[in-house]
Design a protein around this motif. Structure first.
Motif, PDB file in Angstrom:
ATOM      1  N   ALA A   1       0.834  -1.211   0.000  1.00 21.14           N
ATOM      2  CA  ALA A   1       0.000   0.000   0.000  1.00 21.14           C
ATOM      3  C   ALA A   1       0.869   1.261   0.000  1.00 21.14           C
ATOM      4  O   ALA A   1       0.591   2.209  -0.747  1.00 21.14           O
ATOM      5  CB  ALA A   1      -0.940  -0.011   1.197  1.00 21.14           C
TER       6      ALA A   1
ATOM      7  N   ASN B   1       0.747   3.618  -3.277  1.00 22.82           N
ATOM      8  CA  ASN B   1      -0.133   4.746  -2.976  1.00 22.82           C
ATOM      9  C   ASN B   1       0.010   5.805  -4.072  1.00 22.82           C
ATOM     10  O   ASN B   1       1.110   6.187  -4.434  1.00 22.82           O
ATOM     11  CB  ASN B   1       0.227   5.338  -1.615  1.00 22.82           C
ATOM     12  CG  ASN B   1      -0.819   6.314  -1.116  1.00 22.82           C
ATOM     13  OD1 ASN B   1      -1.813   6.586  -1.795  1.00 22.82           O
ATOM     14  ND2 ASN B   1      -0.599   6.827   0.080  1.00 22.82           N
ATOM     15  N   GLY B   2      -1.121   6.229  -4.612  1.00 26.76           N
ATOM     16  CA  GLY B   2      -1.104   7.188  -5.703  1.00 26.76           C
ATOM     17  C   GLY B   2      -1.046   6.540  -7.072  1.00 26.76           C
ATOM     18  O   GLY B   2      -1.229   7.204  -8.087  1.00 26.76           O
TER      19      GLY B   2
ATOM     20  N   VAL C   1      -2.156   2.845  -7.395  1.00 20.66           N
ATOM     21  CA  VAL C   1      -3.202   1.824  -7.360  1.00 20.66           C
ATOM     22  C   VAL C   1      -4.179   2.167  -6.242  1.00 20.66           C
ATOM     23  O   VAL C   1      -3.762   2.581  -5.162  1.00 20.66           O
ATOM     24  CB  VAL C   1      -2.583   0.421  -7.105  1.00 20.66           C
ATOM     25  CG1 VAL C   1      -3.649  -0.635  -6.916  1.00 20.66           C
ATOM     26  CG2 VAL C   1      -1.637   0.046  -8.229  1.00 20.66           C
ATOM     27  N   ASP C   2      -5.462   2.010  -6.525  1.00 20.53           N
ATOM     28  CA  ASP C   2      -6.435   2.250  -5.457  1.00 20.53           C
ATOM     29  C   ASP C   2      -7.439   1.103  -5.312  1.00 20.53           C
ATOM     30  O   ASP C   2      -8.398   1.192  -4.565  1.00 20.53           O
ATOM     31  CB  ASP C   2      -7.170   3.572  -5.657  1.00 20.53           C
ATOM     32  CG  ASP C   2      -7.929   3.652  -6.966  1.00 20.53           C
ATOM     33  OD1 ASP C   2      -7.933   2.661  -7.717  1.00 20.53           O
ATOM     34  OD2 ASP C   2      -8.524   4.707  -7.226  1.00 20.53           O
ATOM     35  N   GLU C   3      -7.204  -0.003  -6.010  1.00 16.98           N
ATOM     36  CA  GLU C   3      -8.033  -1.193  -5.866  1.00 16.98           C
ATOM     37  C   GLU C   3      -7.123  -2.388  -5.583  1.00 16.98           C
ATOM     38  O   GLU C   3      -6.169  -2.632  -6.319  1.00 16.98           O
ATOM     39  CB  GLU C   3      -8.860  -1.449  -7.126  1.00 16.98           C
ATOM     40  CG  GLU C   3      -9.882  -0.358  -7.382  1.00 16.98           C
ATOM     41  CD  GLU C   3     -10.699  -0.596  -8.643  1.00 16.98           C
ATOM     42  OE1 GLU C   3     -10.570  -1.675  -9.263  1.00 16.98           O
ATOM     43  OE2 GLU C   3     -11.465   0.312  -9.004  1.00 16.98           O
TER      44      GLU C   3
ATOM     45  N   HIS D   1      -6.626   0.429   4.106  1.00 18.75           N
ATOM     46  CA  HIS D   1      -7.513   1.586   4.285  1.00 18.75           C
ATOM     47  C   HIS D   1      -6.900   2.677   5.164  1.00 18.75           C
ATOM     48  O   HIS D   1      -7.210   3.856   4.987  1.00 18.75           O
ATOM     49  CB  HIS D   1      -8.873   1.154   4.823  1.00 18.75           C
ATOM     50  CG  HIS D   1      -9.831   0.764   3.737  1.00 18.75           C
ATOM     51  ND1 HIS D   1     -10.402   1.671   2.877  1.00 18.75           N
ATOM     52  CD2 HIS D   1     -10.295  -0.452   3.358  1.00 18.75           C
ATOM     53  CE1 HIS D   1     -11.182   1.047   2.027  1.00 18.75           C
ATOM     54  NE2 HIS D   1     -11.131  -0.249   2.287  1.00 18.75           N
TER      55      HIS D   1
ATOM     56  N   ILE E   1      -4.439   4.193   2.462  1.00 20.44           N
ATOM     57  CA  ILE E   1      -5.159   4.750   1.304  1.00 20.44           C
ATOM     58  C   ILE E   1      -6.654   4.707   1.643  1.00 20.44           C
ATOM     59  O   ILE E   1      -7.362   3.754   1.277  1.00 20.44           O
ATOM     60  CB  ILE E   1      -4.858   3.952   0.017  1.00 20.44           C
ATOM     61  CG1 ILE E   1      -3.354   3.771  -0.191  1.00 20.44           C
ATOM     62  CG2 ILE E   1      -5.489   4.645  -1.197  1.00 20.44           C
ATOM     63  CD1 ILE E   1      -2.991   2.812  -1.302  1.00 20.44           C
TER      64      ILE E   1
ATOM     65  N   ASN F   1      -9.436   5.990   0.623  1.00 22.50           N
ATOM     66  CA  ASN F   1     -10.464   5.866  -0.418  1.00 22.50           C
ATOM     67  C   ASN F   1     -10.259   4.649  -1.317  1.00 22.50           C
ATOM     68  O   ASN F   1     -10.896   4.550  -2.366  1.00 22.50           O
ATOM     69  CB  ASN F   1     -10.517   7.138  -1.266  1.00 22.50           C
ATOM     70  CG  ASN F   1     -10.997   8.321  -0.452  1.00 22.50           C
ATOM     71  OD1 ASN F   1     -11.843   8.166   0.429  1.00 22.50           O
ATOM     72  ND2 ASN F   1     -10.444   9.487  -0.718  1.00 22.50           N
ATOM     73  N   SER F   2      -9.390   3.748  -0.932  1.00 24.06           N
ATOM     74  CA  SER F   2      -9.134   2.569  -1.757  1.00 24.06           C
ATOM     75  C   SER F   2     -10.315   1.601  -1.697  1.00 24.06           C
ATOM     76  O   SER F   2     -11.171   1.683  -0.816  1.00 24.06           O
ATOM     77  CB  SER F   2      -7.860   1.858  -1.289  1.00 24.06           C
ATOM     78  OG  SER F   2      -8.019   1.409   0.046  1.00 24.06           O
ATOM     79  N   LYS F   3     -10.343   0.709  -2.658  1.00 20.44           N
ATOM     80  CA  LYS F   3     -11.308  -0.392  -2.685  1.00 20.44           C
ATOM     81  C   LYS F   3     -10.514  -1.669  -2.430  1.00 20.44           C
ATOM     82  O   LYS F   3      -9.576  -1.985  -3.149  1.00 20.44           O
ATOM     83  CB  LYS F   3     -12.003  -0.493  -4.047  1.00 20.44           C
ATOM     84  CG  LYS F   3     -12.743   0.758  -4.452  1.00 20.44           C
ATOM     85  CD  LYS F   3     -13.998   0.921  -3.666  1.00 20.44           C
ATOM     86  CE  LYS F   3     -14.767   2.122  -4.179  1.00 20.44           C
ATOM     87  NZ  LYS F   3     -15.331   2.916  -3.143  1.00 20.44           N
TER      88      LYS F   3
END
Length: 166
Positions: free
Chosen positions: A11, A15-16, A18-20, A69, A72, A74-76
């Motif tokens: 993560a 960060n920045g 990948v967000d899933e 989380h 990040i 707002n990640s999924k």
């Protein structure tokens, strides 16, 4: 702890970018083929060990979910299950119907409940709902299995996929 550190490392470094995130792919397939069937890594076949593996994989996912989380927000974060359709060979036979219920519960439902909510239900154990630990669920579907009492069979008729499975 090692998996949580790994999730933290991933993560932070993504960060920045990948967000899933998919924490674990097909924990049910890994557990069944390794600890119940013995087809993958050769281990002693044991339902007791398989239950422990399911629980540990669910804990790894839950801690990774929380860790990602935190880094990040707002990640999924989710997981992917191999969902198998189970049907009784003889729809009015109580043993085939129970075999279908048990296999669906063991392979699909109990694993989803453990990963998604931290809840252990029969046949994995008993615990109360602890939270929501997924933003999405990946579904991998390959085949249908037919149950005849305690036996699990592959259908030999129907529309076959590229793997030769119905």
């Amino acid at each position: 702890q090692r998996f949580t550190k790994y999730a933290e490392f991933v993560a932070k470094n993504l960060n920045g970018i990948v967000d899933e995130f998919c924490t674990i792919n097909e924990p049910n397939t890994y557990t069944v083929l390794t600890y119940l069937v013995g087809e993958w890594v050769q281990q002693e076949k044991s339902w007791k060990t398989a239950k422990t593996v399911y629980k540990n994989l669910a804990l790894c996912h839950i801690e990774a979910y929380k860790t990602i989380h935190k880094i990040i927000p707002n990640s999924k974060v989710g997981f992917a299950l191999n969902v198998t359709r189970f049907i009784p060979l003889r729809k009015n036979n109580i043993f085939d119907r129970y075999g279908t219920f048990y296999r669906d519960r063991q392979f699909n439902i109990a694993v989803f409940e453990a990963f998604a909510f931290g809840k252990l239900i029969f046949p994995l154990g008993c615990s109360k709902k602890k939270g929501v630990f997924y933003d999405y669920t990946g579904i991998n579907y390959y085949t249908t299995h037919v149950t005849k009492g305690k036996e699990e069979l592959f259908p030999d008729t129907g529309e076959f996929n590229d793997l030769g499975w119905v």
